[in-house]
Structures are given as C-alpha cells and as structure tokens.
Design an enzyme around this catalytic site. Structure first.
Site, short mmCIF file in Angstrom:
data_model
loop_
_atom_site.label_atom_id
_atom_site.label_comp_id
_atom_site.label_asym_id
_atom_site.label_seq_id
_atom_site.Cartn_x
_atom_site.Cartn_y
_atom_site.Cartn_z
N ALA A 1 0.82 -1.22 0.00
CA ALA A 1 0.00 0.00 0.00
C ALA A 1 0.85 1.26 0.00
O ALA A 1 0.54 2.23 -0.72
CB ALA A 1 -0.93 -0.01 1.22
N SER B 1 4.00 -6.77 -9.62
CA SER B 1 4.98 -7.77 -9.23
C SER B 1 4.26 -9.07 -8.79
O SER B 1 3.41 -9.58 -9.52
CB SER B 1 5.89 -7.21 -8.14
N LYS C 1 18.09 -3.34 -8.65
CA LYS C 1 17.15 -4.03 -9.52
C LYS C 1 15.70 -3.56 -9.39
O LYS C 1 14.91 -3.78 -10.30
CB LYS C 1 17.21 -5.55 -9.27
N ASP D 1 12.77 -2.71 -16.47
CA ASP D 1 12.62 -3.55 -15.28
C ASP D 1 13.77 -4.54 -15.21
O ASP D 1 13.99 -5.33 -16.13
CB ASP D 1 11.28 -4.29 -15.36
N HIS E 1 11.25 -1.34 -12.18
CA HIS E 1 10.23 -2.18 -11.56
C HIS E 1 9.30 -1.38 -10.66
O HIS E 1 8.11 -1.68 -10.58
CB HIS E 1 10.92 -3.30 -10.75
#
Length: 263
Positions: A17, A81, A163, A214, A241
């Site tokens: 959230a 994700s 990453k 990503d 990402h």
C-alpha cells in the site's frame, strides 16, 4: 496532471500500500476512488509471516475487500509484481467484481497451469542470469524445520537499489529500503493449488503494462507471459520495476485510459 473526473470508478491497487502514494494521490485528485490494501504480514498489517501459511491467507485482506463491495460495483484491479498472482486469485473468486485486471510488470498466471507455474518458469529459466548474482543480498531461508511454512525472503538494500528502484529518487530509494518486510513467494503452497478457471479468472478482461527498464522481472519474461496468456491490451512505460515511484504520471495516464475503456 489533468485527470478526467470519474468519481464512480474505483481502483484497487495491490500490493504494498505504501508504494502507491504518488499514484493514489493523483487519481484521487482527479476524482477517482482508490483503495490500496495491505496484504497479510505486509505494510502495516501486524501479523508476522509465520502466521500467514498459505497464499490465500496472504491475499485475505484483498479478498475481504472485494467481498464487501455492494452488488453491481466493479473495480479496476491492479497487481504489481507478485501482486499479479493475488489479483488472479481475487479475480477467480470474485469475477463479477472486476471490470478489468491490470498486471503491472507482474506475474500473470494462465488458466491451464497451476498458479505456481509462472513463478517456477521465472525461477528455473534463464531470465535471472546467474542465480546467485541475481538475488544479491536477499535472505532466503526456511521458516521451520518441518517445511510446513513457505520459504521466507527479505530483499536486502543492494538488490533493492540495483534491480527494483534504479530509476527512483534518492528519497524513494530510502523509503523503499526502510519499509521492506520479510515476505514469501508462496511457491510451495501455490504448487498445491488447481489452475484458475477459464469461466471465472479467464472471463475477466486483462491488460498488461510492460516496464521496459525492469531489472527485477526481466522484460523478456514479461513478454513471455503475454505470449503465453494473451490479454486484451498491452501498454508500455519506460520505467524500472518500481514504476509507481519512478514514473507515476505515465502510470496514472495508463490507468485512467484503462478505466475509461473497461470500467
């Protein structure tokens, strides 16, 4: 950013959230309704991971939210994700509550394989390159000696920086590293589940948003998932990402377009 005023349309953003604060603010400013629930053992949810033994337990807050919606209300359900698998389960259980399922650089199961398949393909394929190099400083370990609980994982600051948030501001990088909690991919539990059904999960319209920079879920694997399970529409954002942090305006434009087309 100008956002068309459509207060009747409701976005549900999954997972993490806290990470949606920029997107949620922009959407709400434009008159949209936004809910970003914390999943079990995540965010401000007080439970430790050991008290969340199954993926359905983990998804429980999202399932409760959809179950509480009044008759006739549908949401645009967005999964980021691993949240893509949460969205798939929620759509399987409440297909009548979902106007569109949006997979944002997310794992997207099909309806012919067990839901673990997409995670196993990612882990076992060549998408990660060198296994140890990919996971960097992630701590991956069993929670119990009997193997009854899912394997836990905690992303370290190096993998987060390199990453997950490489295009984000230093402030957002600090936020992401400070709020990370122990979690799991729940592969062991998902291996025991039957495929989601064509008549429920398969019947809901889907959009995939590819993030072209990503480094966490390789772009090639995102495109493999789309080829494996075609969707109604594919969008692209030149983002890492953590697109909701690094490119919130572009993401909001995509989500508003989806709401206008499908909700």
């Amino acid at each position: 950013m100008a956002v068309t005023d459509k207060p009747c349309k409701h976005f549900v953003l999954v997972h993490g959230a806290w990470s949606w604060f920029k997107v949620a603010t922009r959407l709400r400013t434009g008159g949209y309704r936004v809910t970003a629930p914390d999943l079990a053992a995540s965010g401000v949810d007080p439970r430790p991971l050991r008290e969340v033994p199954t993926f359905r337990d983990y998804t429980g807050p999202l399932l409760a939210l959809l179950g509480s919606l009044p008759p006739g209300e549908k949401v645009v359900l967005v999964g980021h994700s691993l949240g893509g698998v949460n969205v798939a389960l929620a759509t399987e259980m409440f297909p009548d509550k979902v106007a569109a399922a949006v997979f944002l650089c997310a794992f997207m199961p099909d309806h012919t394989s067990r839901p673990s398949n997409v995670l196993e393909r990612f882990i076992e394929g060549n998408w990660l390159g060198n296994w140890l190099e990919y996971w960097m400083d992630t701590e991956i370990k069993p929670q119990d000696t009997e193997g009854k609980l899912p394997t836990s994982m905690l992303f370290g600051p190096k993998i987060i920086r390199e990453k997950f948030v490489q295009l984000c501001s230093p402030e957002d990088v600090t936020l992401a590293t400070s709020l990370m909690r122990v979690s799991s991919l729940f592969v062991e539990d998902l291996q025991l589940q039957q495929p989601y059904s064509e008549g429920r999960y398969g019947s809901v319209r889907k959009v995939y948003i590819v993030c072209k920079q990503d480094l966490a879920i390789a772009v090639g694997f995102q495109r493999w998932m789309i080829d494996n399970y075609p969707v109604e529409e594919v969008m692209e954002i030149d983002a890492d990402h953590s697109v909701m942090l690094s490119r919130p305006d572009e993401l909001v434009r995509c989500l508003v377009d989806i709401a206008e087309s499908y909700a």
